[in-house]
Design an enzyme around this catalytic site. Sequence first.
Site, short mmCIF file in Angstrom:
data_model
loop_
_atom_site.label_atom_id
_atom_site.label_comp_id
_atom_site.label_asym_id
_atom_site.label_seq_id
_atom_site.Cartn_x
_atom_site.Cartn_y
_atom_site.Cartn_z
N SER A 55 18.68 -27.50 23.69
CA SER A 55 18.06 -27.77 24.99
C SER A 55 19.13 -27.62 26.04
CB SER A 55 17.47 -29.18 25.06
OG SER A 55 16.34 -29.30 24.25
N GLU A 62 19.15 -22.59 44.08
CA GLU A 62 17.75 -22.30 44.37
C GLU A 62 16.79 -23.05 43.45
OE1 GLU A 62 20.54 -19.09 45.48
OE2 GLU A 62 20.15 -20.12 43.59
N SER A 63 17.24 -23.95 42.60
CA SER A 63 16.46 -24.85 41.75
C SER A 63 17.04 -24.92 40.35
CB SER A 63 14.98 -24.53 41.75
OG SER A 63 14.28 -25.68 41.28
N HIS A 68 14.19 -25.15 25.86
CA HIS A 68 14.12 -25.97 24.66
C HIS A 68 13.76 -25.02 23.53
CE1 HIS A 68 14.21 -29.53 27.20
NE2 HIS A 68 13.29 -28.94 27.93
N CYS A 83 13.66 -21.05 44.28
CA CYS A 83 13.22 -21.17 45.66
C CYS A 83 13.96 -20.12 46.48
CB CYS A 83 13.52 -22.56 46.22
SG CYS A 83 12.71 -23.88 45.31
#
Length: 142
Positions: A55, A62-63, A68, A83
Site C-alpha cells: 500500500s 495537485e492532490s 493497494h 487538481c
Amino acid sequence: MKSLGRHIIAEYYDCDKRILDDIDAIEFHMKQAAYETGATIVNSSFHRFLPYGVSGVVIVSESHLTIHTWPEYGYAAVDLFTCGDHVDPWKAFAYLKKIFKSQRVHVVEHLRGKYDEVGIPENAPHKATVEESKKKEYAQSF
C-alpha cells in the site's frame, strides 16, 4: 463542466503478481505515474505487508495517487486524484496499466468540486490568488 479536480478510481485485474508484491517497484512506478500526469511530487510513503501486498501514497501538489495491491489475486486498486488544468490523471492510468501488465480494468472518473455545485462562477480562475495584504496579515500571525 468545470471542476476543481478529477478523481480516477481504477481496478487493475490479472496483473503481473511479481510486480504487485515488489515495494521498490511499486513506489518507483507510482512516482513515475505522477510524473506522467505532469504533477509535482511532494512526498510519498509505502508499506509492504506480510506475507504479501503493498500500500502506498504519492502526495503531489495537485492532490494524490494511492495504491493497494493483492498480488495473490493479481489485483491492484488505485486512486488517481489530480487538481488543476495542467495535469492529466489518465496518463498515469495508462502508464500503470502497461507496467502492471493488466489484462483487464474497471475505471471510473469522478469530477470533484464541480463549479456549479460548489458555487464557483464558471469563468472563475482555477486557483484563487491571495491578495498581498492577506499574505502579510497571515505571515504576521505566526
